[in-house]
Design an enzyme around this catalytic site. Sequence first.
Site, PDB file in Angstrom:
ATOM      1  N   SER A 198       1.127  -1.108  -0.067  1.00 23.76           N
ATOM      2  CA  SER A 198       0.206   0.034  -0.225  1.00 23.76           C
ATOM      3  C   SER A 198       1.180   1.022  -0.597  1.00 23.76           C
ATOM      4  O   SER A 198       1.737   1.267  -0.767  1.00 23.76           O
ATOM      5  CB  SER A 198      -1.356  -0.355   1.305  1.00 23.76           C
ATOM      6  OG  SER A 198      -1.817   1.004   0.982  1.00 23.76           O
ATOM      7  N   GLU A 311      -8.539  -5.708  -4.482  1.00 26.71           N
ATOM      8  CA  GLU A 311      -8.063  -4.474  -3.465  1.00 26.71           C
ATOM      9  C   GLU A 311      -9.108  -2.837  -3.399  1.00 26.71           C
ATOM     10  O   GLU A 311      -8.848  -1.572  -2.927  1.00 26.71           O
ATOM     11  CB  GLU A 311      -6.902  -3.841  -5.094  1.00 26.71           C
ATOM     12  CG  GLU A 311      -5.773  -4.426  -4.823  1.00 26.71           C
ATOM     13  CD  GLU A 311      -4.726  -4.060  -3.883  1.00 26.71           C
ATOM     14  OE1 GLU A 311      -5.044  -3.275  -2.965  1.00 26.71           O
ATOM     15  OE2 GLU A 311      -4.046  -5.083  -4.519  1.00 26.71           O
ATOM     16  N   HIS A 402      -7.778  -6.196   0.209  1.00 28.46           N
ATOM     17  CA  HIS A 402      -6.114  -5.077   0.161  1.00 28.46           C
ATOM     18  C   HIS A 402      -5.215  -4.821   1.431  1.00 28.46           C
ATOM     19  O   HIS A 402      -6.020  -4.865   2.347  1.00 28.46           O
ATOM     20  CB  HIS A 402      -6.916  -3.341  -0.111  1.00 28.46           C
ATOM     21  CG  HIS A 402      -5.805  -2.624   0.110  1.00 28.46           C
ATOM     22  ND1 HIS A 402      -5.085  -2.364  -0.986  1.00 28.46           N
ATOM     23  CD2 HIS A 402      -5.022  -1.461   1.414  1.00 28.46           C
ATOM     24  CE1 HIS A 402      -3.836  -1.317  -0.563  1.00 28.46           C
ATOM     25  NE2 HIS A 402      -4.113  -0.817   0.901  1.00 28.46           N
TER      26      HIS A 402
END
Length: 505
Positions: A198, A311, A402
């Site tokens: 991330s 995601e 995610h």
Amino acid sequence: MINDSRVRIKTAEGELRGSVEDDISVFRGIPYAAPPVGPLRWRAPAAVDPWQQLRDATQWGNSSWQNREYCLAAGGGDPGVFSEDCLYLNVWTPDVQPTQPLPVMVWIHGGGFTIGAGGLAPYSGAPLASRGVVLVTLNYRLGHLGFFAHPALDAEYASGEVINNFALLDQIAALQWVQRNIAAFGGDSANVTIMGESSGGRSVLSLFCSPLAEGLFHKGIVQSAYSLPDMPRNKALKMGEAVASHFSLSGATAEQLRAIPAENFWPLEHPLAPGPVPIAGDRVLPVASLKTFNRARQHKCPLMIGSNSDEASVLAFFGVDAAQSIAMIRRQHKLAWRVIKWLYPAADDESLGRQVARDIAFTTMGYVAAMAQHRAGVPGWRYYFDYVSENARDLYPDGTWHGNEVPYVLDTLNSMNAGSDRPFTANDRQFAWQVSEYWLNFARNVTPHSRHITGEVAWPAWHPARDSTLRFGDFHLADIRIEKDFMKRRMQIFRLMMRTLVRLN
């Protein structure tokens, strides 16, 4: 085998005492720069004052000020004690005196540049260290403390020397510490892999583009980096002035800004909160990272990059509604809407929004970076993670969320089962071992001349003529396989549409 429960290491700054846990030497809370407090707030990290006495390194260092509840819910656990004095790192090593120096892997935590810490359970370095690497994690300045611009601060610098990306400079200072000291922990300072997920992945991309980071690492791994554009410096300056006005400091001096209590910044919300991206245009990041990669001018180091199958799960934390985003595209971007309908099978706005957001904001980033690597003449590898743990598949109907790949690539599933009513299974753990072996082999063996990464399946470097992507899992299947031309048509089109469609607001 290490028998003593304590171990000592001499670093350039002083002697440390760590602990031995299951035959792994662990050193926690090592200062890699001076506390960035008082007059050192919003300045480049300064050198640590050497210490003469033995320093205990068995407790985690402070983490930067942040939202604890947010970190507990989405950041991987409790980040511990908060302080502006937060520049600490941690080291796990299987052998402080190996016969050959060991590969070094430096993990940069994610969390939108607003939450997280290097000591969180999913980031434990013990599992990978037990398989023959030295693993480093670090804390760095977050939020406004890590990224800030204001005319009063700019005035302290000569022309062309302005600094706004303090968090990236912290990461660079940690890598300089690695170069100075990692040999004492058994690590090879000539084989350093930086990696992150991330905003940690976005950090790796930024370091690939920063002239100040050149030579401090030798390869990078990027997990789920988003394609949001970096914040232009002029916009950051306006935000900085708005933040000062919020604290009744219109026309503020640098001294007045540094007197604001550190804990007063993190509760600020949009439009006073910084975005989950660095600031483009300062000395640390002179050119926006996406622009640098599009021009293939990043550091010429091998790169592995990829993303997950769902995601879009992170969109809610950014205040983005997938269905509303599709409705907005339908209303405001007629050509984009026709392209999307052509690329994707019929679906409701929610499902379509999740797929489009995933691919434009995440999947395409891997394609762009892989193409840039090829154009720069250095190898790149592209992956797609689509495995969901056996006992939780009903919770993740759209695939891997995610961040959910992290305990697989770091092989830390065992540290994440406490109190869970959906424990990881033996098959999950076996899959984690197979996946993490690719990360380890990248760190162990890859050079600028490599053409494959070894593993369960030989993973060839990306090439536009072959367009090979390694798929980790197929939702219910622990499958590892090469896919040719993976989403190729979407990637080619979205690469051109990113600037138009990728926005937070």
